[in-house]
Motif scaffolding. Structure first.
Motif, PDB file in Angstrom:
ATOM      1  N   ASP A 137       2.356   7.210   0.530  1.00  0.00           N
ATOM      2  CA  ASP A 137       3.037   6.556   1.653  1.00  0.00           C
ATOM      3  C   ASP A 137       2.097   5.620   2.419  1.00  0.00           C
ATOM      4  N   ALA A 138       0.976   5.259   1.821  1.00  0.00           N
ATOM      5  CA  ALA A 138       0.033   4.342   2.475  1.00  0.00           C
ATOM      6  C   ALA A 138       0.676   2.975   2.675  1.00  0.00           C
ATOM      7  N   VAL A 139       0.233   2.279   3.722  1.00  0.00           N
ATOM      8  CA  VAL A 139       0.778   0.974   4.081  1.00  0.00           C
ATOM      9  C   VAL A 139      -0.300  -0.088   3.881  1.00  0.00           C
ATOM     10  N   ILE A 140       0.032  -1.121   3.094  1.00  0.00           N
ATOM     11  CA  ILE A 140      -0.882  -2.240   2.857  1.00  0.00           C
ATOM     12  C   ILE A 140      -0.392  -3.412   3.693  1.00  0.00           C
ATOM     13  N   ARG A 141      -1.195  -3.842   4.667  1.00  0.00           N
ATOM     14  CA  ARG A 141      -0.721  -4.861   5.612  1.00  0.00           C
ATOM     15  C   ARG A 141      -1.898  -5.443   6.391  1.00  0.00           C
ATOM     16  N   PRO A 142      -1.664  -6.531   7.140  1.00  0.00           N
ATOM     17  CA  PRO A 142      -2.720  -7.031   8.033  1.00  0.00           C
ATOM     18  C   PRO A 142      -3.038  -5.991   9.113  1.00  0.00           C
ATOM     19  N   ILE A 143      -4.319  -5.816   9.404  1.00  0.00           N
ATOM     20  CA  ILE A 143      -4.755  -4.858  10.420  1.00  0.00           C
ATOM     21  C   ILE A 143      -5.675  -5.567  11.403  1.00  0.00           C
ATOM     22  N   THR A 144      -5.387  -5.412  12.677  1.00  0.00           N
ATOM     23  CA  THR A 144      -6.196  -6.055  13.706  1.00  0.00           C
ATOM     24  C   THR A 144      -7.382  -5.177  14.077  1.00  0.00           C
ATOM     25  N   LEU A 145      -8.378  -5.815  14.646  1.00  0.00           N
ATOM     26  CA  LEU A 145      -9.543  -5.078  15.123  1.00  0.00           C
ATOM     27  C   LEU A 145      -9.142  -4.110  16.227  1.00  0.00           C
ATOM     28  N   GLU A 146      -8.180  -4.512  17.052  1.00  0.00           N
ATOM     29  CA  GLU A 146      -7.702  -3.622  18.120  1.00  0.00           C
ATOM     30  C   GLU A 146      -7.097  -2.348  17.548  1.00  0.00           C
ATOM     31  N   GLU A 147      -6.408  -2.461  16.411  1.00  0.00           N
ATOM     32  CA  GLU A 147      -5.832  -1.274  15.787  1.00  0.00           C
ATOM     33  C   GLU A 147      -6.912  -0.321  15.284  1.00  0.00           C
ATOM     34  N   VAL A 148      -8.026  -0.879  14.856  1.00  0.00           N
ATOM     35  CA  VAL A 148      -9.126  -0.022  14.410  1.00  0.00           C
ATOM     36  C   VAL A 148      -9.676   0.776  15.580  1.00  0.00           C
ATOM     37  N   TRP A 149      -9.845   0.108  16.729  1.00  0.00           N
ATOM     38  CA  TRP A 149     -10.339   0.820  17.912  1.00  0.00           C
ATOM     39  C   TRP A 149      -9.392   1.960  18.295  1.00  0.00           C
ATOM     40  N   ASP A 150      -8.118   1.774  18.015  1.00  0.00           N
ATOM     41  CA  ASP A 150      -7.107   2.742  18.428  1.00  0.00           C
ATOM     42  C   ASP A 150      -6.760   3.754  17.333  1.00  0.00           C
ATOM     43  N   ALA A 151      -7.427   3.671  16.196  1.00  0.00           N
ATOM     44  CA  ALA A 151      -7.100   4.530  15.061  1.00  0.00           C
ATOM     45  C   ALA A 151      -7.500   5.978  15.320  1.00  0.00           C
ATOM     46  N   ASP A 152      -6.816   6.891  14.634  1.00  0.00           N
ATOM     47  CA  ASP A 152      -7.168   8.312  14.699  1.00  0.00           C
ATOM     48  C   ASP A 152      -8.341   8.633  13.769  1.00  0.00           C
ATOM     49  N   GLU A 153      -8.370   7.950  12.619  1.00  0.00           N
ATOM     50  CA  GLU A 153      -9.428   8.154  11.628  1.00  0.00           C
ATOM     51  C   GLU A 153      -9.675   6.829  10.912  1.00  0.00           C
ATOM     52  N   ALA A 154     -10.794   6.753  10.231  1.00  0.00           N
ATOM     53  CA  ALA A 154     -11.090   5.590   9.394  1.00  0.00           C
ATOM     54  C   ALA A 154     -12.026   6.022   8.271  1.00  0.00           C
ATOM     55  N   PHE A 155     -11.983   5.290   7.164  1.00  0.00           N
ATOM     56  CA  PHE A 155     -12.915   5.581   6.076  1.00  0.00           C
ATOM     57  C   PHE A 155     -13.071   4.360   5.182  1.00  0.00           C
ATOM     58  N   ILE A 156     -14.151   4.366   4.392  1.00  0.00           N
ATOM     59  CA  ILE A 156     -14.389   3.317   3.408  1.00  0.00           C
ATOM     60  C   ILE A 156     -14.400   3.944   2.019  1.00  0.00           C
ATOM     61  N   THR A 157     -14.077   3.138   1.004  1.00  0.00           N
ATOM     62  CA  THR A 157     -14.067   3.636  -0.366  1.00  0.00           C
ATOM     63  C   THR A 157     -14.790   2.662  -1.288  1.00  0.00           C
ATOM     64  N   SER A 158     -15.479   3.220  -2.278  1.00  0.00           N
ATOM     65  CA  SER A 158     -16.132   2.399  -3.294  1.00  0.00           C
ATOM     66  C   SER A 158     -16.509   3.277  -4.470  1.00  0.00           C
ATOM     67  N   THR A 159     -16.935   2.658  -5.549  1.00  0.00           N
ATOM     68  CA  THR A 159     -17.341   3.401  -6.737  1.00  0.00           C
ATOM     69  C   THR A 159     -18.511   4.320  -6.440  1.00  0.00           C
ATOM     70  N   THR A 160     -19.497   3.830  -5.712  1.00  0.00           N
ATOM     71  CA  THR A 160     -20.729   4.583  -5.495  1.00  0.00           C
ATOM     72  C   THR A 160     -20.671   5.531  -4.297  1.00  0.00           C
ATOM     73  N   LYS A 161     -19.678   5.358  -3.431  1.00  0.00           N
ATOM     74  CA  LYS A 161     -19.549   6.230  -2.258  1.00  0.00           C
ATOM     75  C   LYS A 161     -18.333   7.152  -2.370  1.00  0.00           C
ATOM     76  N   VAL A 162     -17.397   6.817  -3.223  1.00  0.00           N
ATOM     77  CA  VAL A 162     -16.092   7.450  -3.347  1.00  0.00           C
ATOM     78  C   VAL A 162     -15.328   7.229  -2.040  1.00  0.00           C
ATOM     79  N   LEU A 163     -15.506   8.113  -1.056  1.00  0.00           N
ATOM     80  CA  LEU A 163     -14.838   7.943   0.232  1.00  0.00           C
ATOM     81  C   LEU A 163     -15.767   8.460   1.323  1.00  0.00           C
ATOM     82  N   LEU A 164     -16.158   7.571   2.239  1.00  0.00           N
ATOM     83  CA  LEU A 164     -17.014   7.962   3.348  1.00  0.00           C
ATOM     84  C   LEU A 164     -16.246   7.832   4.662  1.00  0.00           C
ATOM     85  N   PRO A 165     -16.174   8.900   5.452  1.00  0.00           N
ATOM     86  CA  PRO A 165     -15.503   8.817   6.751  1.00  0.00           C
ATOM     87  C   PRO A 165     -16.274   7.889   7.697  1.00  0.00           C
TER      88      PRO A 165
END
Length: 273
Positions: free
Chosen positions: A211-239
């Motif tokens: 149910d993930a949503v792919i869309r434009p995301i503003t910087l303000e929404e990031v400040w207001d997010a409950d959680e965040a993470f990055i993904t890559s081959t070498t990191k898999v998923l880092l909070p």
């Protein structure tokens, strides 16, 4: 780097690999690459990585003389010769030696094997810090070798205790320098849709999340997010628990992030048996 690589059309000692000093990869920073991991001697998601590498070569007008099956055979032989049970493959296609020192030419294909260390476990448990950086990566949909800005800027972020950066432009976020970026709001995962590399780990995270949503995301929404993470081959998923000097959510790794990481690790285990 492991003892053997592919270069000059054959498997040779890695220390013997060479490139012409006038190759566009050196004098213009023009080339492509891709990177994938092995687990229990099996290359993970290999078809998806080859899809992207072959497409990148076509989009950058760089001739790739090897078919998908030939590339897989080379990868298989390198896995055996380097005894690469757990590690990484780096495929690089250079820009070539051009008559006018500018236009793409027939480049040189290298395939290297590397040892691979994941980030420290505490980063998965406590999260990491990112720094905002106003920037859009050139031809972001292609995995090019042009990392000049983040390599230069990394001296700054390391001094500030950050793991990486978060690119944004005109108030819209895109990606990290080597990772895709996600936020979680009210239990739903969201990820940017523009100026990004279509990451292979990202692709499988989206399939797991459903149910993930792919869309434009503003910087303000990031400040207001409950959680965040990055993904890559070498990191898999880092909070991500901090952006600049501000906490993301409560500053701790959230339940959605922990759940999706566990599900991805289970997927990898299923693939390698």
């Amino acid at each position: 780097m492991k003892p053997f690589c592919f270069a000059d059309g054959t498997i040779i000692p890695s220390e013997s690999a060479t490139i012409h000093p006038m190759d566009l990869g050196l004098i213009r920073g023009y080339g492509i690459f891709d990177f994938f991991r092995t687990s229990n001697y099996q290359p993970l998601f290999i078809e998806h990585y080859l899809d992207r590498f072959i497409a990148s070569a076509e989009k950058t007008h760089l001739p790739l003389k090897y078919s998908r099956e030939e590339l897989k055979a080379i990868i298989s032989e390198l896995t055996e010769k380097n005894d690469l049970k757990q590690g990484g493959f780096r495929m690089v296609l250079s820009g070539g030696v051009s008559q006018n020192h500018f236009s793409p030419a027939e480049g040189k294909l290298f395939i290297f094997c590397e040892s691979l260390d994941f980030p420290a476990e505490e980063k998965y448990n406590q999260g990491i810090k990112l720094l905002t950086l106003e920037y859009v990566r050139p031809i972001a949909e292609i995995k090019t070798t042009n990392y000049a800005l983040p390599v230069w800027h990394s001296y700054h972020w390391k001094n500030l205790g950050a793991e990486d950066v978060l690119y944004h432009w005109n108030g819209m976020v895109s990606e990290s320098s080597r990772s895709n970026f996600f936020i979680v709001k009210n239990g739903i995962i969201h990820t940017p849709d523009q100026h990004i590399l279509l990451g292979i780990t990202r692709k499988h995270i989206l399939q797991l999340a459903k149910d993930a949503v792919i869309r434009p995301i503003t910087l303000e929404e990031v400040w207001d997010a409950d959680e965040a993470f990055i993904t890559s081959t070498t990191k898999v998923l880092l909070p991500v628990t901090q952006l600049d000097d501000r906490k993301i959510g409560n500053g701790k790794v959230g339940p959605v992030t922990r759940s999706i990481l566990e599900r991805f690790r289970n997927l990898e285990k299923e693939l390698v048996g």
